[in-house]
Scaffold this active site. Structure first.
Site, PDB file in Angstrom:
ATOM      1  N   GLU A   1      14.836 -14.389  -0.031  1.00 36.74           N
ATOM      2  CA  GLU A   1      14.953 -15.601   0.892  1.00 36.74           C
ATOM      3  C   GLU A   1      13.909 -16.787   0.802  1.00 36.74           C
ATOM      4  O   GLU A   1      14.418 -17.829   1.290  1.00 36.74           O
ATOM      5  CB  GLU A   1      14.869 -15.102   2.422  1.00 36.74           C
ATOM      6  CG  GLU A   1      15.952 -14.085   2.823  1.00 36.74           C
ATOM      7  CD  GLU A   1      15.749 -13.162   3.963  1.00 36.74           C
ATOM      8  OE1 GLU A   1      14.707 -13.883   4.988  1.00 36.74           O
ATOM      9  OE2 GLU A   1      16.211 -12.181   4.397  1.00 36.74           O
TER      10      GLU A   1
ATOM     11  N   ASP B   1       0.941  -1.187  -0.026  1.00 40.44           N
ATOM     12  CA  ASP B   1       0.038   0.087  -0.214  1.00 40.44           C
ATOM     13  C   ASP B   1       0.979   1.473   0.173  1.00 40.44           C
ATOM     14  O   ASP B   1       1.881   1.256   0.758  1.00 40.44           O
ATOM     15  CB  ASP B   1      -0.941  -0.075   1.410  1.00 40.44           C
ATOM     16  CG  ASP B   1      -1.926   0.938   1.613  1.00 40.44           C
ATOM     17  OD1 ASP B   1      -2.928   0.968   0.294  1.00 40.44           O
ATOM     18  OD2 ASP B   1      -1.875   1.837   2.274  1.00 40.44           O
TER      19      ASP B   1
HETATM   20  C1  NOJ Z   1      -4.521   2.947  -0.800  1.00 42.88           C
HETATM   21  C2  NOJ Z   1      -5.503   1.844  -0.620  1.00 42.88           C
HETATM   22  O1  NOJ Z   1      -5.821   1.440  -1.728  1.00 42.88           O
HETATM   23  C3  NOJ Z   1      -6.742   2.808  -0.278  1.00 42.88           C
HETATM   24  O2  NOJ Z   1      -7.811   1.982  -0.203  1.00 42.88           O
HETATM   25  C4  NOJ Z   1      -6.635   3.271   0.977  1.00 42.88           C
HETATM   26  O3  NOJ Z   1      -7.352   4.278   1.627  1.00 42.88           O
HETATM   27  C5  NOJ Z   1      -5.204   4.024   1.242  1.00 42.88           C
HETATM   28  N1  NOJ Z   1      -3.879   3.609   0.389  1.00 42.88           N
HETATM   29  C6  NOJ Z   1      -4.564   4.213   2.524  1.00 42.88           C
HETATM   30  O4  NOJ Z   1      -3.796   3.073   3.081  1.00 42.88           O
END
Ligand code: NOJ
Length: 565
Positions: A279, A220
Site C-alpha cells: 500500500e 523477528d
Molecule cells: C530473535 C532475536 O534476534 C533475538 O535476539 C530474540 O531473543 C529472539 N528472536 C526472541 O524474540
C-alpha cells in the site's frame, strides 16, 4: 576514479526496489551511542552519529527493537507496539531520526516482534485476569496442563533459551491454573496467530510505523508464528533457534515438519503483510527465518511474500573455500528461482561476532556464546579472516547486512563474567550456555574518552574490554589499512560499480587451487584461503584487505583483493 558518495534517495524512485542491492546497517540501540549518559544507548545517540554512518556509505539502518519494553530480552519483549521505549527516547526522537537519516539518504527499518509480546503487554495482563476460554486468553496460547490436576506442561516443547516452553499461572482466584506457551523467555508469551484479532492488530501496527516513515521491517522469528494444531510433542529434541548447524558442522537432528518452526501456514501471514507494505511506496520487509535448506528458506521470499530473508546458511559457513563457494552458488540459485535477491550476513546481535567466530574451526552452537572458560580466540587470525570474509561478502551481488562494530573489526567480548551477563539464555541454563552478551557490548568511538566515547559518563550496561580502545572509530578514521577505511572503500566501490545489482561468474581459472575468484561486473574478487601467497591476476587494484599490496603483487593467506581486470 571513485564517484562521490550519494546523499539522496536517487535510486529510490518507486519501482526501483532499492532493497535488492542495499547495504543495511544493524544498530543494536542499547550499545550504539548513549546520548543521555545512563549507560544505555538511545535514539538521540543514534541521530548524533548519523554522519559517521553516511560516511561509511550504507543505504539503510535496521534498529533492533526501539518499542516500549521491560527489556527482559533487550527489547524483544514488547509491551506497547506503538510507542518508543523511554530508555531510548520518544516518538518525537524517532521522527527526528527518520528525518535526519532521510536527509543523508539513509532509510530506517524497524524491528517487529510478532511471535510474542512482553508479559507486561496490556493484552497479556488482561488474559491473566480473565477466565480460561475467554476471548482475552485466546489472543495467547493458554492450555490446561496434563496430569490429574493439570500439574504437567501441555507438551514437551522447550524454550529456545533453555528449560520448558510453558509456564503455569495462578488464576485470579488464587488457584493454580492454566499454562501459557513461550518459545523464548517466560516473560515473552506467544501470540495465537489463529486469532483474527491478533492478525488485525499487527496490520495496524505495521501501518502505524509505515505512516511514520519507516522504510520497512525486520520481522523477528518470522518462521515461528504458526503452531501445529493440537500442539503435538516435538519428537526429536530440536526446539533450539531453528535447526542451524551444530558444532560438528552437521545439521542437527530435526523433525519434519516441526510443530512450530517453519509451518506452511506462516506463508499466509507473509502474504497478508506484503499486501500492507505494498500500500506504500518503496517499503521492504526482511524475515528472520531460521529454516534450512535454502530451497525452503527461499519460499519465504516468493514474489508476494517477504522482500528479503537473512541468509543464515552463509553466516553459518566456516572459513572454507569449498563450503563458501557451495553456499554462494546455492544461495544465488535458490533465491533467483523465486525472483528474490540473495542477501548476505556475517554478524548480528545473536551470533558470535565474525571477527572472532572465524578464528575457530569449531564454533559453539548459535546462541551459546563464548565465556572465560572456553578456548580463547586467536585475535589476529580472527581479524584477518573477519576482514577477508567482509571483503568477500560485499563483492557479492544482492543485499548485505552489516552489524554495528564489524566495520571496526570489533571482536566478541569473550571473558564477560557471569555476574554482568544479561541474556536470558545464561539464566535459563544456569550458566551452561553463556549466551549472546559478548556480541552486544557497547561499541568504541574514541580511545581516550570514558566508555571509549560510547557514553560521556563512562557508564555502560555491559563492561567493555580494554582491547576495544584499539578498535575505536576515531583511531581508525583516515588511517590507511584500518578496517573502517577498508569498509568505506568496499562500500564505495560496490556502489560505484553497482555490484549489488550485478551477477557472479566464477573465475577460479585465474587463481591457484585453494583460492577462489569471481567476477561481478567489471570487478574481479580474489580470495586466498591457502597458506601460500600467489601473484594477483593483472589489473587495477581497487581495494584490498592486505596492507601494502600493490597491483600484481602477491596476495597472502586470508587476504582479498578487488581488481578491475
Ligand atoms: C530473535 C532475536 O534476534 C533475538 O535476539 C530474540 O531473543 C529472539 N528472536 C526472541 O524474540
Amino acid at each position: 576514479m571513485l564517484l562521490p558518495m550519494q546523499t539522496t534517495f536517487t535510486e529510490s524512485k518507486p519501482g526501483a526496489e532499492w532493497w535488492r542491492s542495499a547495504v543495511i546497517y544493524q544498530i543494536y540501540p542499547r550499545s550504539f551511542a548513549d546520548g543521555n549518559g545512563d549507560g544505555i544507548g538511545d535514539i538521540p545517540g543514534i541521530t548524533s552519529r548519523l554522519d559517521s554512518l553516511a560516511e561509511l556509505g550504507i543505504d539503510a539502518i535496521w534498529c533492533s527493537p526501539l518499542t516500549k519494553s521491560p527489556q527482559k530480552d533487550a527489547g524483544y519483549d514488547v509491551s506497547d507496539y506503538r510507542d518508543i521505549e523511554p530508555l531510548f527516547g520518544t516518538l518525537q526522537d524517532f521522527d527526528e531520526l527518520v528525518a535526519k537519516a532521510g536527509e543523508r539518504g539513509i532509510r530506517i527499518i524497524m524491528d517487529l516482534v510478532p511471535n510474542h509480546s512482553s508479559e507486561e503487554h496490556g493484552w497479556f495482563k488482561e488474559a491473566l485476569a480473565a477466565k480460561p476460554g475467554s476471548a482475552a486468553r485466546n489472543r495467547y496460547m493458554f492450555r490446561d496442563g496434563k496430569g490429574e490436576n493439570g500439574e504437567l506442561a501441555p507438551n514437551n516443547w522447550e524454550s529456545v533459551f533453555g528449560g520448558p516452553a510453558w509456564t503455569r499461572i495462578t488464576e485470579a482466584d488464587g488457584t493454580l491454573g492454566q499454562w501459557y506457551l513461550h518459545i523464548f523467555d517466560k516473560s515473552q508469551p506467544d501470540f495465537n496467530w489463529e486469532n483474527p484479532e491478533v492478525m488485525e492488530e499487527f496490520d495496524s501496527v505495521l501501518r502505524f510505523w509505515l505512516d511514520r516513515g519507516a522504510a520497512g521491517f525486520r520481522i523477528d522469528v518470522a518462521h515461528g508464528l504458526v503452531k501445529e494444531e493440537g500442539l503435538p510433542d516435538v519428537v526429536l529434541n530440536d526446539s533450539t533457534m531453528g535447526g542451524q548447524q551444530g558444532p560438528d558442522d552437521k545439521p542437527k537432528d530435526r523433525v519434519s515438519p516441526h510443530p512450530f518452526w517453519g509451518r506452511e501456514g506462516v506463508h499466509e501471514i507473509n502474504r497478508r503483510w506484503r499486501k500492507v507494505l505494498d500500500e506504500y511506496e518503496d517499503r521492504a520487509m526482511c524475515a528472520e527465518a531460521w529454516v534450512m535448506p535454502l530451497s525452503r528458506m527461499a519460499t519465504w521470499v516468493r514474489p508476494d511474500e517477504y522482500h528479503q530473508t537473512f541468509n543464515f546458511a552463509f553466516l553459518d559457513t566456516p572459513w572454507d573455500k569449498q563450503k563458501l563457494q557451495a553456499v554462494i552458488d546455492e544461495s544465488i540459485e535458490e533465491f533467483s528461482n523465486v525472483g528474490a535477491p540473495p542477501t548476505w550476513v556475517l554478524s548480528n546481535h545473536d551470533v558470535i561476532r565474525h571477527a572472532t567466530r572465524l578464528s575457530y574451526d569449531q564454533v559453539p552452537k548459535q546462541g551459546d556464546g563464548i565465556g572465560p572458560d572456553y578456548e580463547q580466540p586467536d585475535e589476529a587470525k580472527g581479524l584477518r579472516r573477519g576482514r577477508a570474509a567482509s571483503a568477500l561478502m560485499l563483492g557479492l551481488p544482492g543485499g548485505a547486512y552489516v552489524y554495528q562494530g564489524e566495520e571496526l573489526g570489533l571482536p566478541e567480548h569473550t571473558t564477560l563474567e557471569g555476574s554482568v551477563r544479561q541474556d536470558p539464555t545464561y539464566f535459563r541454563t544456569n550458566g551452561e550456555r553463556v549466551g549472546r552478551d559478548g556480541c552486544r557490548v557497547p561499541i568504541p568511538w574514541t580511545a581516550s574518552e570514558p566508555a571509549f566515547g560510547f557514553s560521556k559518563t563512562g557508564e555502560t550496561w555491559l563492561p567493555q574490554p580494554e582491547s576495544f580502545k584499539n578498535y575505536a572509530r576515531a583511531a581508525q578514521e583516515g588511517v590507511v589499512g584500518s578496517t573502517l577505511e577498508l569498509y568505506k572503500s568496499l562500500l564505495q566501490v560496490r556502489k560505484q560499480y553497482a555490484l549489488g545489482n550485478g551477477s557472479l561468474q566464477w573465475r577460479n581459472d585465474l587463481v591457484p587451487a585453494g583460492a577462489f575468484a569471481f567476477q561481478n561486473g567489471p570487478v574481479l574478487v580474489v580470495v586466498n584461503f591457502t597458506n601460500e601467497p600467489f601473484a594477483l591476476p593483472a589489473g587495477e587494484l581497487l581495494v584490498t584487505t592486505q596492507l601494502g599490496l600493490a597491483a600484481e603483487g602477491h596476495l597472502e593467506a586470508d587476504q582479498v583483493a578487488w581488481i578491475r581486470a
